[in-house]
Write a protein that holds these residues in place. Structure first.
Motif, PDB file in Angstrom:
ATOM      1  N   VAL A 111      57.731  29.687  14.523  1.00  0.00           N
ATOM      2  CA  VAL A 111      58.840  29.886  13.746  1.00  0.00           C
ATOM      3  C   VAL A 111      60.134  30.061  14.469  1.00  0.00           C
ATOM      4  O   VAL A 111      61.123  29.539  13.821  1.00  0.00           O
ATOM      5  CB  VAL A 111      58.665  31.133  12.800  1.00  0.00           C
ATOM      6  N   TYR A 162      53.318  24.170  12.839  1.00  0.00           N
ATOM      7  CA  TYR A 162      53.452  25.148  11.780  1.00  0.00           C
ATOM      8  C   TYR A 162      52.961  26.479  11.801  1.00  0.00           C
ATOM      9  O   TYR A 162      52.845  27.394  10.980  1.00  0.00           O
ATOM     10  CB  TYR A 162      53.356  24.528  10.393  1.00  0.00           C
ATOM     11  N   ARG A 195      55.255  25.753  -1.740  1.00  0.00           N
ATOM     12  CA  ARG A 195      54.417  26.839  -1.514  1.00  0.00           C
ATOM     13  C   ARG A 195      53.103  27.142  -2.367  1.00  0.00           C
ATOM     14  O   ARG A 195      52.223  27.831  -1.688  1.00  0.00           O
ATOM     15  CB  ARG A 195      55.385  27.975  -1.928  1.00  0.00           C
ATOM     16  N   TYR A 228      61.161  25.573   7.304  1.00  0.00           N
ATOM     17  CA  TYR A 228      60.507  24.209   7.536  1.00  0.00           C
ATOM     18  C   TYR A 228      61.183  23.049   6.863  1.00  0.00           C
ATOM     19  O   TYR A 228      61.102  21.745   7.275  1.00  0.00           O
ATOM     20  CB  TYR A 228      59.141  24.551   7.285  1.00  0.00           C
ATOM     21  N   TRP A 245      52.225  29.844   3.583  1.00  0.00           N
ATOM     22  CA  TRP A 245      53.391  30.388   4.259  1.00  0.00           C
ATOM     23  C   TRP A 245      54.014  31.036   3.528  1.00  0.00           C
ATOM     24  O   TRP A 245      54.400  31.007   2.250  1.00  0.00           O
ATOM     25  CB  TRP A 245      54.181  29.118   4.737  1.00  0.00           C
ATOM     26  N   THR A 300      52.848  30.394  13.016  1.00  0.00           N
ATOM     27  CA  THR A 300      53.578  31.432  13.299  1.00  0.00           C
ATOM     28  C   THR A 300      54.476  31.552  14.428  1.00  0.00           C
ATOM     29  O   THR A 300      55.597  32.019  14.321  1.00  0.00           O
ATOM     30  CB  THR A 300      52.846  33.045  12.518  1.00  0.00           C
ATOM     31  N   GLU A 311      59.353  31.386   5.803  1.00  0.00           N
ATOM     32  CA  GLU A 311      58.949  30.279   6.853  1.00  0.00           C
ATOM     33  C   GLU A 311      58.931  28.899   6.081  1.00  0.00           C
ATOM     34  O   GLU A 311      59.604  27.989   6.737  1.00  0.00           O
ATOM     35  CB  GLU A 311      57.498  30.565   7.117  1.00  0.00           C
ATOM     36  N   LEU A 312      58.867  28.593   4.907  1.00  0.00           N
ATOM     37  CA  LEU A 312      58.700  27.761   4.264  1.00  0.00           C
ATOM     38  C   LEU A 312      60.025  26.968   3.965  1.00  0.00           C
ATOM     39  O   LEU A 312      60.458  25.833   4.265  1.00  0.00           O
ATOM     40  CB  LEU A 312      58.230  27.761   2.805  1.00  0.00           C
ATOM     41  N   THR A 325      50.643  25.777  -0.207  1.00  0.00           N
ATOM     42  CA  THR A 325      50.274  26.097   1.151  1.00  0.00           C
ATOM     43  C   THR A 325      50.129  27.891   1.278  1.00  0.00           C
ATOM     44  O   THR A 325      50.178  28.511   0.256  1.00  0.00           O
ATOM     45  CB  THR A 325      51.626  25.753   2.000  1.00  0.00           C
TER      46      THR A 325
END
Length: 260
Positions: free
Chosen positions: A226, A221, A159, A172, A164, A223, A168-169, A162
């Protein structure tokens, strides 16, 4: 004859006197039995250890290689992610590295889970003490705890490189983690010898390569993607749950005991 008749009453009297010391006193008997019953109640005839004690017992059966590999993987992950956060200009590079570590995270635990099966020692362990279904379940809980700790540290480090959100992370990173575990469990249930370790390692490398591919596509990646990632994750977790249930059912039926 007269002398013999005089002896008989005396002998009878002496025998009766001697028998008095062997007579059972009802009060003393009841008191002694009460003490015996009280002591018997304090005896542990069937000992059932609690979950913490069982967990601690399972830790001693984990090989030193598992801890060494886990420590080495954690150290490499910390070093790589620290370097990526300081030098990588693109968030996709950090995401690719995070996905690769997530895919590789569980291979050491799965290899340790199948160690007894690979060396055909499961039947011997079951004969001596261990309940195979219980052992598999507890080890999976232990490995899941270790993987959760690893993924938590990985998510925090990823994180930083990035933009996000943490939710979300996590999605992923969990997708490659779950996908690789499906492959590892498939190898565990299909390959019945020591070659499973090498096949799982090869599968881990392939999973790492595949997990890095979405990072090559910027749209993967966003939004809007998701919900798609969430649906894929739910499906993979369902498949993984079925695999774990099947493995435990085979252990309960004894199908994992004789692998030759």
């Amino acid at each position: 004859m007269k002398r013999g008749r005089n002896i008989e009453p005396w002998l009878k009297k002496e025998w009766i006197a001697e028998q008095k010391i062997y007579r059972i006193d009802p009060d003393k008997k009841e008191k002694a039995m009460a003490e015996i019953r009280a002591e018997a109640k304090e005896q542990v005839l069937w000992y059932q250890p609690g979950l913490p004690e069982i967990m601690a017992g399972q830790l001693q059966y984990l090989s030193a290689g598992y801890w060494i590999l886990q420590g080495a993987l954690l150290a490499v992950m910390l070093a790589v992610m620290y370097w990526m956060n300081r030098n990588a200009e693109d968030a996709m590079a950090c995401m690719a590295a995070g996905s690769a570590f997530a895919a590789f995270a569980g291979v050491t635990g799965i290899q340790e889970l199948g160690r007894s099966m690979a060396y055909h020692m499961t039947e011997l362990e079951q004969t001596f003490y261990l309940n195979i279904k219980q052992m598999l379940a507890l080890r999976m809980i232990l490995f899941a705890g270790m993987d959760l700790l690893f993924l938590t540290v990985l998510a925090i480090l990823t994180r930083q490189g990035t933009d996000w959100g943490i939710g979300e992370l996590c999605i992923y990173l969990l997708v490659p983690f779950a996908a690789s575990h499906i492959v590892y469990f498939s190898v565990l249930t299909l390959v019945k010898n020591r070659r499973a370790r090498y096949i799982q390692t090869g599968a881990a490398i392939l999973s790492v390569v595949i997990s890095m591919m979405p990072a090559m596509v910027q749209e993967a990646y966003r939004t809007a993607s998701v919900p798609v990632w969430t649906g894929i994750l739910v499906c993979m977790l369902a498949v993984l749950g079925i695999q774990i249930r099947t493995l435990l059912q085979k252990a309960a039926k004894g199908e994992l005991l004789c692998w030759n």
